[in-house]
Design a protein around this motif. Sequence first.
Motif, short mmCIF file in Angstrom:
data_model
loop_
_atom_site.label_atom_id
_atom_site.label_comp_id
_atom_site.label_asym_id
_atom_site.label_seq_id
_atom_site.Cartn_x
_atom_site.Cartn_y
_atom_site.Cartn_z
N VAL A 469 -4.23 -10.33 8.13
CA VAL A 469 -5.16 -11.03 7.25
C VAL A 469 -5.05 -10.35 5.88
CG1 VAL A 469 -7.56 -11.68 6.82
CG2 VAL A 469 -6.69 -11.57 9.17
N ALA A 470 -4.40 -11.06 4.92
CA ALA A 470 -4.14 -10.48 3.60
C ALA A 470 -5.03 -11.13 2.56
CB ALA A 470 -2.67 -10.65 3.24
N ASP A 471 -5.60 -10.32 1.67
CA ASP A 471 -6.43 -10.86 0.58
C ASP A 471 -5.97 -10.28 -0.75
OD1 ASP A 471 -7.93 -8.39 -0.21
OD2 ASP A 471 -8.71 -8.51 1.83
N GLN A 472 -6.57 -10.80 -1.81
CA GLN A 472 -6.25 -10.35 -3.17
C GLN A 472 -7.49 -9.75 -3.81
OE1 GLN A 472 -4.83 -14.10 -4.73
NE2 GLN A 472 -2.71 -13.67 -4.15
N GLY A 473 -8.28 -9.06 -2.98
CA GLY A 473 -9.56 -8.53 -3.43
C GLY A 473 -9.47 -7.17 -4.10
N ILE A 474 -10.54 -6.42 -3.97
CA ILE A 474 -10.68 -5.16 -4.72
C ILE A 474 -9.88 -4.02 -4.10
CG2 ILE A 474 -12.94 -5.82 -5.57
CD1 ILE A 474 -14.16 -4.00 -3.45
N GLY A 475 -9.42 -4.19 -2.87
CA GLY A 475 -8.62 -3.14 -2.23
C GLY A 475 -9.46 -1.97 -1.74
N ILE A 476 -8.76 -1.02 -1.10
CA ILE A 476 -9.42 0.16 -0.53
C ILE A 476 -8.66 1.41 -0.98
CG2 ILE A 476 -10.15 1.30 1.61
CD1 ILE A 476 -9.92 -1.43 2.98
N ALA A 477 -9.40 2.40 -1.43
CA ALA A 477 -8.78 3.66 -1.84
C ALA A 477 -8.13 4.34 -0.64
CB ALA A 477 -9.83 4.59 -2.45
#
Length: 539
Positions: A469-477
């Motif tokens: 499940v891939a998104d273009q959101g804020i991401g994770i450090a």
Amino acid sequence: MGRERGAEKAELLLSAARYLNETLELERVYDRFHQLLTDAVPHNGVIVSSFDAETQLISCDYAWVDGGKLDPAILPPLSLNREGGMQSRVIMTGEPLLQNDVPEQVKDPAGVYYDVDREGHMRKLPDDGPPGVQSALMVPVKHEGEVVGVVQLMHETARYDDEQLELAEGLVSLMAAAVRNARLHEEAQSEAAARARAEAMAAAREQAARVLEAVGDGVILVDPNGALRFWNRAAELVTGRSRDDVVGRQAGEVLTDWQKVAAEIPISDEPELASPVTLPVEVDGSELWLSFMAVRSPNGIVYTFRDLTGDRGLEAAKSDFIATLSHELRTPMTAVLGAAKTLLRDDIALSPERRHQLLEMIGAQGTRLTQITEEVLLANRLDRGDLRIDSERVDLSQLVSHAVETMRHDAPESISLSVANGAAEAIGDRDRIEQVLVNLIDNAVKYSPDGGEVVVSTVPAAASVRVEVADQGIGIAPAEQEAVFEKFYRGDPQHRAVPGGTGLGLYICRELVQRMGGTIGVRSRAGEGSTFWFDLPKA
């Protein structure tokens, strides 16, 4: 006649030697010696004394007076008198003394004389009256030529002669040898007992050391100078410091601010009265929360400690979870309550559209309340291990398409949901797989506040099937990527538009996937989106 008397004397001494050496108990040697004297030399009293050349003291070892045996401790030690005194004269000259006029002898002002009765009462002579004896024999006890004691025989009326003195000397010599043997035996027994005690103590210390190494609590010993003298295996594991590195060093060098920490730990003199206290301790830049107990010992203070850092973190997480859950529940409940009260008011005319909007809000927020409740209950069942997981053949491509269609209705218009499906079948629980998919898709939508595309794909492999499940959101450090699957973990995004949550969704996903024999993970870069994936065994 003299030859016969000599033979009798020799026979007597030979028998005496055998009799005295039949026992190695010191007290019995003295008793047997006195029995031999009773038959050989008449007397009303006998005192056996020892002389310590180092202290110059004469001490009583055995006393029998007027038919009664006395406790030698009754008679106090006397100092050697070089100016006078019958005992002192025998010790200094090494020669025996035969005195048949004791009342005249004790008048010598240079000497110190005492008399004792069978009750142990002592009188100084002649100040307290005349002596109770008329005659006395005093024979030196020698060892390797040195005088080590004196044997006194006394009689109230009889007079002693040289023959009796000679016989007494022979018996005293035999007694001295028997006493030496008895004392050597006692010393040997004492040494054996001391060795046995030392071995027992060593074994006990070794056993204690093994126990201290096996216990789960850290155990350290700080001596009166503040140096570390003991550091067990558990202490190594808790602090990460080896005993070779810390033993012998000051406690303050190993544990930062140890003096302040130690001042807050109550020290008990009895182990059963020790009370624990939990304090933060810094070790090599890391803070540990340790529960300490302290007991005073002869070698310093023994501290035991247990690492409660994880428990404290869990308690903090629980507190955060309760606060978060309260907040998460309050928001939909407030919305539901507000909408319901508005619908119930008679003083406001609501249009059909507005009434429909309020009913939709109640439905949506009610669904949210149900989701929160289900997450908490499911997490609890996972912790208890009583959640049933089926194992069957599942068409993952069909399941992915269904989950995406379900979530598409709730996704905002700014989010594009798509499927990149490959035909794949896996082994697992259909309902739990769909639950994982819905959680991951909902998570991707939630953390894409600026919109973008969310793509769900299946990728078959040799022994497993991967769903991504891939998104273009804020991401994770990077530092947070391992923690996101932990219970109650909630990220701290900079983007204010990201809604909160219970911190249970990804934890539930991980537990469900693992219980189906799979693995789960994430790839992400801050600001560039995230890809969550899970693998299941291929059918």
